[in-house]
Write a protein that holds these residues in place. Structure first.
Motif, PDB file in Angstrom:
ATOM      1  N   VAL A 226       0.849  -1.192   0.000  1.00  5.22           N
ATOM      2  CA  VAL A 226       0.000   0.000   0.000  1.00  5.22           C
ATOM      3  C   VAL A 226       0.886   1.244   0.000  1.00  5.22           C
ATOM      4  CG1 VAL A 226      -1.960  -1.098   1.147  1.00  5.22           C
ATOM      5  CG2 VAL A 226      -0.145  -0.047   2.527  1.00  5.22           C
ATOM      6  N   PRO A 227       0.370   2.374  -0.471  1.00  8.28           N
ATOM      7  CA  PRO A 227       1.175   3.597  -0.470  1.00  8.28           C
ATOM      8  C   PRO A 227       1.269   4.199   0.924  1.00  8.28           C
ATOM      9  CG  PRO A 227      -0.993   4.036  -1.409  1.00  8.28           C
ATOM     10  CD  PRO A 227      -0.923   2.555  -1.160  1.00  8.28           C
ATOM     11  N   VAL A 228       2.472   4.332   1.424  1.00 10.39           N
ATOM     12  CA  VAL A 228       2.692   4.999   2.706  1.00 10.39           C
ATOM     13  C   VAL A 228       3.602   6.203   2.466  1.00 10.39           C
ATOM     14  CG1 VAL A 228       2.333   2.933   4.077  1.00 10.39           C
ATOM     15  CG2 VAL A 228       4.625   3.467   3.289  1.00 10.39           C
ATOM     16  N   LYS A 229       3.481   7.208   3.318  1.00  8.60           N
ATOM     17  CA  LYS A 229       4.247   8.443   3.177  1.00  8.60           C
ATOM     18  C   LYS A 229       4.947   8.743   4.499  1.00  8.60           C
ATOM     19  CE  LYS A 229       0.931  10.228  -0.210  1.00  8.60           C
ATOM     20  NZ  LYS A 229      -0.008  11.330  -0.556  1.00  8.60           N
ATOM     21  N   LEU A 230       5.951   7.949   4.789  1.00  8.82           N
ATOM     22  CA  LEU A 230       6.597   8.020   6.089  1.00  8.82           C
ATOM     23  C   LEU A 230       7.181   9.401   6.370  1.00  8.82           C
ATOM     24  CD1 LEU A 230       8.402   4.543   6.252  1.00  8.82           C
ATOM     25  CD2 LEU A 230       6.174   5.192   7.186  1.00  8.82           C
ATOM     26  N   HIS A 231       7.804  10.000   5.372  1.00  9.39           N
ATOM     27  CA  HIS A 231       8.391  11.319   5.596  1.00  9.39           C
ATOM     28  C   HIS A 231       7.303  12.370   5.803  1.00  9.39           C
ATOM     29  CE1 HIS A 231      11.278  14.618   5.277  1.00  9.39           C
ATOM     30  NE2 HIS A 231      10.330  15.246   4.591  1.00  9.39           N
ATOM     31  N   ILE A 324       4.746   2.297  -6.513  1.00 11.65           N
ATOM     32  CA  ILE A 324       3.534   1.860  -5.816  1.00 11.65           C
ATOM     33  C   ILE A 324       2.234   2.300  -6.477  1.00 11.65           C
ATOM     34  CG2 ILE A 324       2.217   2.166  -3.669  1.00 11.65           C
ATOM     35  CD1 ILE A 324       4.339   0.076  -3.457  1.00 11.65           C
ATOM     36  N   GLU A 325       2.154   3.495  -7.006  1.00  7.84           N
ATOM     37  CA  GLU A 325       0.859   4.027  -7.428  1.00  7.84           C
ATOM     38  C   GLU A 325       0.164   3.162  -8.492  1.00  7.84           C
ATOM     39  OE1 GLU A 325      -0.816   6.196  -5.851  1.00  7.84           O
ATOM     40  OE2 GLU A 325       0.829   6.632  -4.477  1.00  7.84           O
ATOM     41  N   PRO A 326       0.825   2.763  -9.581  1.00  4.20           N
ATOM     42  CA  PRO A 326       0.149   1.893 -10.552  1.00  4.20           C
ATOM     43  C   PRO A 326      -0.233   0.542  -9.951  1.00  4.20           C
ATOM     44  CG  PRO A 326       2.135   2.855 -11.495  1.00  4.20           C
ATOM     45  CD  PRO A 326       2.185   3.125 -10.032  1.00  4.20           C
ATOM     46  N   LEU A 327       0.643   0.018  -9.091  1.00  2.00           N
ATOM     47  CA  LEU A 327       0.350  -1.267  -8.453  1.00  2.00           C
ATOM     48  C   LEU A 327      -0.854  -1.150  -7.529  1.00  2.00           C
ATOM     49  CD1 LEU A 327       3.995  -2.371  -7.596  1.00  2.00           C
ATOM     50  CD2 LEU A 327       2.532  -3.286  -9.389  1.00  2.00           C
ATOM     51  N   ARG A 328      -0.928  -0.059  -6.799  1.00  2.00           N
ATOM     52  CA  ARG A 328      -2.053   0.141  -5.889  1.00  2.00           C
ATOM     53  C   ARG A 328      -3.371   0.239  -6.660  1.00  2.00           C
ATOM     54  NH1 ARG A 328      -4.784  -0.928  -1.391  1.00  2.00           N
ATOM     55  NH2 ARG A 328      -5.946   0.871  -0.607  1.00  2.00           N
ATOM     56  N   PRO A 405      -0.602  -7.502  -7.218  1.00  2.00           N
ATOM     57  CA  PRO A 405      -0.746  -6.907  -8.551  1.00  2.00           C
ATOM     58  C   PRO A 405       0.446  -7.089  -9.476  1.00  2.00           C
ATOM     59  CG  PRO A 405      -0.429  -5.199  -6.878  1.00  2.00           C
ATOM     60  CD  PRO A 405      -0.673  -6.485  -6.149  1.00  2.00           C
ATOM     61  N   LEU A 406       1.640  -7.322  -8.938  1.00  2.00           N
ATOM     62  CA  LEU A 406       2.801  -7.500  -9.804  1.00  2.00           C
ATOM     63  C   LEU A 406       2.710  -8.788 -10.616  1.00  2.00           C
ATOM     64  CD1 LEU A 406       6.242  -6.470  -8.203  1.00  2.00           C
ATOM     65  CD2 LEU A 406       5.327  -5.845 -10.441  1.00  2.00           C
ATOM     66  N   TYR A 407       2.125  -9.827 -10.035  1.00  2.00           N
ATOM     67  CA  TYR A 407       2.153 -11.103 -10.762  1.00  2.00           C
ATOM     68  C   TYR A 407       0.836 -11.871 -10.775  1.00  2.00           C
ATOM     69  CZ  TYR A 407       3.496 -12.562  -5.991  1.00  2.00           C
ATOM     70  OH  TYR A 407       3.571 -12.740  -4.626  1.00  2.00           O
ATOM     71  N   ASN A 408      -0.147 -11.466  -9.998  1.00  2.08           N
ATOM     72  CA  ASN A 408      -1.425 -12.174 -10.050  1.00  2.08           C
ATOM     73  C   ASN A 408      -2.342 -11.570 -11.107  1.00  2.08           C
ATOM     74  OD1 ASN A 408      -1.183 -12.872  -6.621  1.00  2.08           O
ATOM     75  ND2 ASN A 408      -1.527 -14.455  -8.166  1.00  2.08           N
ATOM     76  N   SER A 409      -3.243 -12.401 -11.602  1.00  3.80           N
ATOM     77  CA  SER A 409      -4.132 -11.997 -12.683  1.00  3.80           C
ATOM     78  C   SER A 409      -5.584 -12.147 -12.261  1.00  3.80           C
ATOM     79  CB  SER A 409      -3.873 -12.867 -13.919  1.00  3.80           C
ATOM     80  OG  SER A 409      -4.230 -14.223 -13.641  1.00  3.80           O
TER      81      SER A 409
END
Length: 431
Positions: A226-231, A324-328, A405-409
Motif C-alpha cells: 500500500v502507499p505509505v508516506k513516512l516522511h 507503488i501508485e500503478p500497483l495500488r 498486482p505484480l504477478y497475479n491476474s
C-alpha cells in the motif's frame, strides 16, 4: 466496475491490464507439472526470474575479486546498499537518506527501539494493537522488561469492540489521549497480519505526536503493498521485511526508516557497530563511535551482499512498474474482484460459508483478504492446496488470500473461486 463471474470477463480484464506483462517475470511454484494459483504473496513473494542472474553477478564478483570486491568491479560491495536505497525510498514515501537495507525485521525493531523507546518517569508505556504479530509482541515485551517494567503494566493493547474483528481509528486515538501522560511510544503494525486491516497511519501518527510520544511502525505487511508516506506523515521510525510483497526471498533483508528530523539528535541511544560509523573515516579504525549521516548510521554489520542482490532484483521490477501508485490502482480492483468471487461462492452454496473479516473499504486494506469459513475451514484450506491453489492458514480459523498486482491476474482469481466452490461442495456435501 461491474464484475462478472466468468473466465471470459477475467481474461478481458487481463488483456486490458498494463501491468499484466510483469507476471512473466516471476517463477510460479509447480507440482506434478502444474503451476499453482499463488495467492500467498502476503507471506512470501514469488522469485523474480532475474534473481538468479543478479545473484550470479555477485557470486562472480566474489570469484573474480575476492576481498577486493568491496572496492572493485561495477558494483563495489562497500557502496552496494546505496543502490538499493534509491529504489527503496519511493516504496515507503521517504528520501534515500532516510532508509537503509540491513539485518532482518525483528532485529531492526529491537535496534530502533533502543533509540526511540526512552521511558522517563511516568511516561513509560507502549501502546500497540491487540493481536499484533507474535514477533512484535515478544520484541515489545522484552524491551519493556529490559527497562525494568512489567509488560502487564507497561503495554497498552487496543482491541476491537465486542463482536467486531477490526479496530476503529477513533478507538485507537481515544486510547492514546486517555493515556496521554504515560505513553512513551506508539508502536503499531501498518497492516494487521491476521485481519488484513490497514490502520490509518497518518491519523494515528498525528495523535501520538500530539501527546508528546514517539511513533513507530512495523510495515511487514504494508511495504510494497500500500502507499505509505513516512516522511510526509512525520513518522519517527519504521522497519519492514522485504520477502512478502517485495519478493526478496525467504528471510530476505529488512529495511529501516528514520525520519530526517532525528539525524542530528545526539541524545538518541543506539547499539553501534563498525558499518554504522562515519563512512569517510571508517577504515581509520578509531575509537569513539561517530555515526554515518542518516539511516545508515543505524547499521551494525557490513553489507549483506547476497541477500541485497536478491532484493535488488525485485526492486528493479518495482521501478519498471512505476513503483507503488500503478500497483495500488490495480490492487484495489483485483482485491475487489477477489471479494466478489468469494461472495459468488457463497451465493452458489446458498449460505454465507465464507465471511470476509478484512475491511470492505479499499482505504482500510491492502491486497490481502482474511476469510473465516463457517464450517470445515482447515479442511477446505487443505483442499485448496490439493487442487493447486496456494494461500495460507492462520490459527485459529483464518484463510488468507492475497492477489498481488505484480504477478497475479484476474484469471487467477476467477479460477481460485472455481476451486473454492468445488472443494467446498465436495467437503460440505460429504458430511
Amino acid at each position: 466496475m461491474n464484475f462478472e463471474n466468468s473466465l471470459s470477463f477475467a481474461k478481458t480484464q487481463d488483456d486490458a491490464d498494463q501491468l499484466h506483462q510483469f507476471r512473466s517475470q516471476f517463477l510460479f511454484p509447480n507440482h506434478n507439472g502444474k503451476d499453482f494459483i499463488y495467492l500467498c504473496g502476503n507471506s512470501l513473494g514469488l522469485q523474480p526470474k532475474v534473481a538468479s542472474e543478479v545473484l550470479k553477478r555477485q557470486l562472480d564478483n566474489w570469484a573474480n575479486y575476492a576481498v577486493e570486491g568491496w572496492f572493485d568491479g561495477n558494483e563495489p560491495w562497500m557502496f552496494y546498499h546505496k543502490e538499493l536505497k534509491k529504489l527503496m525510498a519511493p516504496i515507503v514515501g521517504a528520501s534515500p537518506a532516510e532508509v537503509c537495507p540491513m539485518n532482518t525485521l525483528t532485529v531492526n525493531l529491537h535496534l530502533l527501539m533502543v533509540s526511540f523507546y526512552q521511558p522517563k518517569g511516568k511516561r513509560f508505556k507502549i501502546i500497540m494493537e491487540g493481536g499484533a504479530f507474535p514477533s512484535d509482541q515478544y520484541a515489545i515485551e522484552s524491551q519493556v522488561r529490559f527497562h525494568g517494567f512489567d509488560p502487564k503494566e507497561a503495554i497498552i493493547e487496543v482491541f476491537p469492540r465486542e463482536g467486531k474483528e477490526v479496530l476503529r481509528t477513533e478507538d485507537i486515538v481515544a486510547q492514546i489521549k486517555e493515556n496521554a501522560d504515560q505513553i512513551a511510544l506508539v508502536m503499531f503494525g501498518g497492516i494487521n497480519y491476521y485481519t488484513g486491516q490497514w490502520y490509518d497511519m497518518e491519523t494515528i501518527t498525528k495523535a501520538g505526536h500530539e501527546i508528546g510520544a514517539i511513533v513507530g511502525w512495523d510495515l511487514a505487511h504494508a511495504a510494497g503493498n500500500v502507499p505509505v508516506k513516512l516522511h510526509d506523515w512525520e513518522v519517527d521510525f519504521a522497519c519492514w521485511c522485504s520477502y512478502k510483497y517485495q519478493n526478496s526471498g525467504p528471510g530476505g533483508i529488512s529495511g529501516i526508516f528514520v525520519h530526517e528530523k532525528h539525524f542530528n539528535n545526539t541524545s538518541l541511544n543506539r547499539f553501534a557497530g563498525w558499518w554504522g560509523y562515519q563512512e569517510s573515516k571508517r577504515f581509520k579504525m578509531e575509537k569513539g563511535f561517530v555515526p554515518e549521516a542518516g539511516a545508515d548510521g543505524w547499521q551494525i554489520s557490513c553489507t549483506q551482499v547476497m541477500p541485497m542482490a536478491l532484493f535488488h532484483a525485485s526492486l528493479q521490477i518495482f521501478e519498471q512498474a512505476g513503483f507503488i501508485e500503478p500497483l495500488r490502482k490495480k490492487s484495489i480492483t483485483l482485491t475487489q474482484y477477489l471479494e466478489f468471487i468469494v461472495n459468488e461462492v457463497n451465493k452458489d452454496l446458498g449460505f454465507e460459508q465464507f465471511k470476509i473479516i478484512t475491511p470492505k473499504n479499499p482505504d482500510d486494506r491492502g491486497a490481502q483478504l482474511s476469510i473465516i469459513a463457517e464450517r470445515n475451514g482447515k479442511q477446505i484450506f487443505d483442499g485448496l492446496m490439493a487442487n493447486h491453489v496456494l494461500g495460507d492458514w492462520r490459527e485459529p480459523d483464518v484463510i488468507r488470500l492475497s492477489a498481488v498486482p505484480l504477478y497475479n491476474s484476474y484469471e487467477d482469481v476467477y479460477l481460485a473461486g472455481q476451486v473454492l466452490l468445488k472443494v467446498s461442495r465436495d467437503i460440505l456435501i460429504s458430511r
